[in-house]
Design a protein around this motif. Sequence first.
Motif, PDB file in Angstrom:
ATOM      1  N   TYR A  21       0.795  -1.233   0.000  1.00 59.14           N
ATOM      2  CA  TYR A  21       0.000   0.000   0.000  1.00 59.14           C
ATOM      3  C   TYR A  21       0.827   1.282   0.000  1.00 59.14           C
ATOM      4  CZ  TYR A  21      -3.900  -3.126   0.987  1.00 59.14           C
ATOM      5  OH  TYR A  21      -4.827  -4.120   0.911  1.00 59.14           O
ATOM      6  N   GLY A  22       2.141   1.182   0.181  1.00 58.69           N
ATOM      7  CA  GLY A  22       2.973   2.371   0.107  1.00 58.69           C
ATOM      8  C   GLY A  22       3.390   2.920   1.450  1.00 58.69           C
ATOM      9  N   PRO A  23       3.946   4.142   1.467  1.00 57.98           N
ATOM     10  CA  PRO A  23       4.565   4.691   2.679  1.00 57.98           C
ATOM     11  C   PRO A  23       3.588   5.068   3.788  1.00 57.98           C
ATOM     12  CG  PRO A  23       4.567   6.315   0.929  1.00 57.98           C
ATOM     13  CD  PRO A  23       4.102   5.045   0.303  1.00 57.98           C
ATOM     14  N   ILE A  24       2.292   5.031   3.506  1.00 59.14           N
ATOM     15  CA  ILE A  24       1.301   5.252   4.556  1.00 59.14           C
ATOM     16  C   ILE A  24       0.101   4.342   4.282  1.00 59.14           C
ATOM     17  CG2 ILE A  24       0.384   7.248   3.301  1.00 59.14           C
ATOM     18  CD1 ILE A  24      -0.472   8.394   6.031  1.00 59.14           C
ATOM     19  N   PHE A  25      -0.339   3.636   5.298  1.00 63.89           N
ATOM     20  CA  PHE A  25      -1.524   2.782   5.162  1.00 63.89           C
ATOM     21  C   PHE A  25      -2.272   2.772   6.487  1.00 63.89           C
ATOM     22  CE2 PHE A  25       1.911  -0.055   6.457  1.00 63.89           C
ATOM     23  CZ  PHE A  25       1.330  -0.897   7.399  1.00 63.89           C
ATOM     24  N   ARG A  26      -3.485   2.258   6.466  1.00 67.85           N
ATOM     25  CA  ARG A  26      -4.268   2.252   7.687  1.00 67.85           C
ATOM     26  C   ARG A  26      -4.752   0.834   8.015  1.00 67.85           C
ATOM     27  NH1 ARG A  26      -7.765  -0.349   5.801  1.00 67.85           N
ATOM     28  NH2 ARG A  26      -9.255   0.307   4.200  1.00 67.85           N
ATOM     29  N   LEU A  27      -4.962   0.634   9.297  1.00 66.07           N
ATOM     30  CA  LEU A  27      -5.509  -0.617   9.809  1.00 66.07           C
ATOM     31  C   LEU A  27      -6.641  -0.278  10.762  1.00 66.07           C
ATOM     32  CD1 LEU A  27      -2.171  -2.452  10.714  1.00 66.07           C
ATOM     33  CD2 LEU A  27      -3.725  -3.132   8.885  1.00 66.07           C
ATOM     34  N   TRP A  28      -7.632  -1.156  10.802  1.00 64.79           N
ATOM     35  CA  TRP A  28      -8.692  -1.039  11.791  1.00 64.79           C
ATOM     36  C   TRP A  28      -8.516  -2.171  12.802  1.00 64.79           C
ATOM     37  CZ3 TRP A  28     -11.622   3.219  11.692  1.00 64.79           C
ATOM     38  CH2 TRP A  28     -11.788   3.891  10.485  1.00 64.79           C
ATOM     39  N   VAL A  29      -8.415  -1.829  14.066  1.00 66.36           N
ATOM     40  CA  VAL A  29      -8.401  -2.825  15.135  1.00 66.36           C
ATOM     41  C   VAL A  29      -9.655  -2.567  15.955  1.00 66.36           C
ATOM     42  CG1 VAL A  29      -7.187  -3.770  17.125  1.00 66.36           C
ATOM     43  CG2 VAL A  29      -5.891  -2.925  15.163  1.00 66.36           C
ATOM     44  N   GLY A  30     -10.693  -3.365  15.688  1.00 59.97           N
ATOM     45  CA  GLY A  30     -11.994  -3.047  16.239  1.00 59.97           C
ATOM     46  C   GLY A  30     -12.452  -1.734  15.635  1.00 59.97           C
ATOM     47  N   LYS A  31     -12.817  -0.776  16.470  1.00 60.94           N
ATOM     48  CA  LYS A  31     -13.260   0.535  15.972  1.00 60.94           C
ATOM     49  C   LYS A  31     -12.117   1.544  15.871  1.00 60.94           C
ATOM     50  CE  LYS A  31     -14.456   2.389  20.530  1.00 60.94           C
ATOM     51  NZ  LYS A  31     -15.507   3.030  21.351  1.00 60.94           N
ATOM     52  N   ASP A  32     -10.930   1.155  16.321  1.00 56.80           N
ATOM     53  CA  ASP A  32      -9.804   2.090  16.366  1.00 56.80           C
ATOM     54  C   ASP A  32      -9.094   2.177  15.014  1.00 56.80           C
ATOM     55  OD1 ASP A  32     -10.191   2.707  19.065  1.00 56.80           O
ATOM     56  OD2 ASP A  32      -9.034   0.969  19.700  1.00 56.80           O
ATOM     57  N   LEU A  33      -8.821   3.404  14.606  1.00 54.16           N
ATOM     58  CA  LEU A  33      -8.109   3.658  13.355  1.00 54.16           C
ATOM     59  C   LEU A  33      -6.623   3.810  13.630  1.00 54.16           C
ATOM     60  CD1 LEU A  33      -7.902   4.430  10.352  1.00 54.16           C
ATOM     61  CD2 LEU A  33      -8.511   6.788  11.006  1.00 54.16           C
ATOM     62  N   PHE A  34      -5.809   2.922  13.048  1.00 52.32           N
ATOM     63  CA  PHE A  34      -4.356   2.984  13.155  1.00 52.32           C
ATOM     64  C   PHE A  34      -3.799   3.461  11.811  1.00 52.32           C
ATOM     65  CE2 PHE A  34      -3.079   0.516  17.023  1.00 52.32           C
ATOM     66  CZ  PHE A  34      -4.370   0.266  17.504  1.00 52.32           C
ATOM     67  N   VAL A  35      -3.086   4.563  11.831  1.00 53.05           N
ATOM     68  CA  VAL A  35      -2.442   5.066  10.610  1.00 53.05           C
ATOM     69  C   VAL A  35      -0.952   4.777  10.720  1.00 53.05           C
ATOM     70  CG1 VAL A  35      -2.002   7.067   9.164  1.00 53.05           C
ATOM     71  CG2 VAL A  35      -4.183   6.871  10.386  1.00 53.05           C
ATOM     72  N   VAL A  36      -0.439   3.971   9.808  1.00 52.89           N
ATOM     73  CA  VAL A  36       0.962   3.531   9.849  1.00 52.89           C
ATOM     74  C   VAL A  36       1.776   4.355   8.860  1.00 52.89           C
ATOM     75  CG1 VAL A  36       2.523   1.564   9.668  1.00 52.89           C
ATOM     76  CG2 VAL A  36       0.171   1.206  10.451  1.00 52.89           C
ATOM     77  N   ILE A  37       2.819   4.991   9.377  1.00 50.57           N
ATOM     78  CA  ILE A  37       3.626   5.942   8.599  1.00 50.57           C
ATOM     79  C   ILE A  37       5.051   5.421   8.454  1.00 50.57           C
ATOM     80  CG2 ILE A  37       4.628   8.258   8.660  1.00 50.57           C
ATOM     81  CD1 ILE A  37       2.038   9.115  10.154  1.00 50.57           C
TER      82      ILE A  37
END
Length: 493
Positions: A66-82
């Motif tokens: 997905y590239g240098p930034i992607f997101r994950l959902w853990v339950g309702k929490d938004l994790f933005v990976v940089i």
Amino acid sequence: MFLFVFLAVSIIAFLYIYKVTKPSPRHLEYGNKIPGPKPVPIFGNALELMQAKTVYEKWVELSKKYGPIFRLWVGKDLFVVITNPDDTEAFLSRARFLNKSNSYRLLDPWLGDKGLLTSDEEVWRLHRKQITPSFHFKMLENAMPMITENAQILCQQLKNKADQPEFDIQEFFQRCSFDIICETAMGAKYQTQTSKNNVFFDSLRKVCKASIARVAQPWLHPEFIFKLCKYGRNYDELLSVLEKERKKVIIERKSVLEKSLDKNQITRSKKPQPQPFLDFLLKESNFTDKEIDDEVQNFMFAGHDTTTSAMSFCMYALSNNERVQNKLVEELKSVLVRENYEPTYHDYMNLKYLEMIIKETLRMYTTVPMIARKVDEDFKLPSGYFIPAGSLANLFLQRMHNDEDLFPNPEQFIPERFEDVTKHPFQFVPFSAGPRNCIGQKFAMLEMKICISTVLLKYKLLPATKTKKLTLEFNVVLRSLNKIPIRLTPRNL
């Protein structure tokens, strides 16, 4: 009738769980604009992470996809990976995002909430201001005898491994680092390198492993689940052992200071005597007993687990790079080896090639591979993505440090790459950066330089014959699931 009631209750339970685990409309709106894997109801992407061989490998896979930034959902929490320098700088260089992720609260039963590592912004600012003066040049110089003595003991302990099959170097460095941090931080000698049965060390190691496993695995976050798993069954008992021992040491140091006829004799003596960090807290700070206890525990964890990881990976890298190892030994001989000479602090600071080796190790095997911060207010990244307040930003440093666009041939161990200043000031940040950087990074570098150079002057490192590749996993600290194996033989200088 029973079946009907069972189905009705199940449906109601499912709808309730779905409602409380469903992300907010605002998080969904902006989160779904960031590339990332498709989530499933209730769990988000948690099941995908659970099924992966290692979380580390999964995150690397997602980054490549997905590239240098992607997101994950853990339950309702938004994790933005940089994983890029510009967005990393946006978080680390500003004073807007100093609060760490809620996952750090899982460490509170162990590390407390008043230490530099775990505290929120308000407490952190007050403590950082008071503690910073203790990490000056003289403190580092005073710590050298304690570090040197334990490094020499380490070499003695390695004697039985010379000319033997491959072995895990982590165990040896962990005991050495533990003895160093206990002596320099608390003024307590545990001698775990020579005495293998130590309840305090064993308890700390188990608590550390359990706590880190819980932080890294979201499904262990709920208290009742954690207490049922293997990590949590004896957790409270282990914490009790650690607390009892810490309080004992603090009381003893207080007594020593109170009985001292001249509290300034350390600074007036011709040869400065080692002064543990605990003495500074007791004499110079206005911290409460709880704050002192939390700071001591924070420094014990951050000061021994991280250096254990870094030095172990460094030994592994050197064992597999004969050219680099030989070049390092020549530098050590020219700077440190003289007849009837005791190396000084400045000698170790002048080991420029060793410093490049340590940096290259931290690039390939970043000790703290990921930094998690709360996003307390809406924020637009330099890359153009918008992160809504209430999200979690995860700075995946290990991936950034191994990005081939930033570090050509990242899989190769090339210390010379650090002869040149990096193109972007935030593309290499192993000790974090900005206001909340690592306060102990100079101490850590000194400890690593002394221990690594002491071992290298005594032994030649050889590659393992059975283990061909490390299986990396990140928790709070980067680890190898299949140990860190090396071989060694006595060195004839």
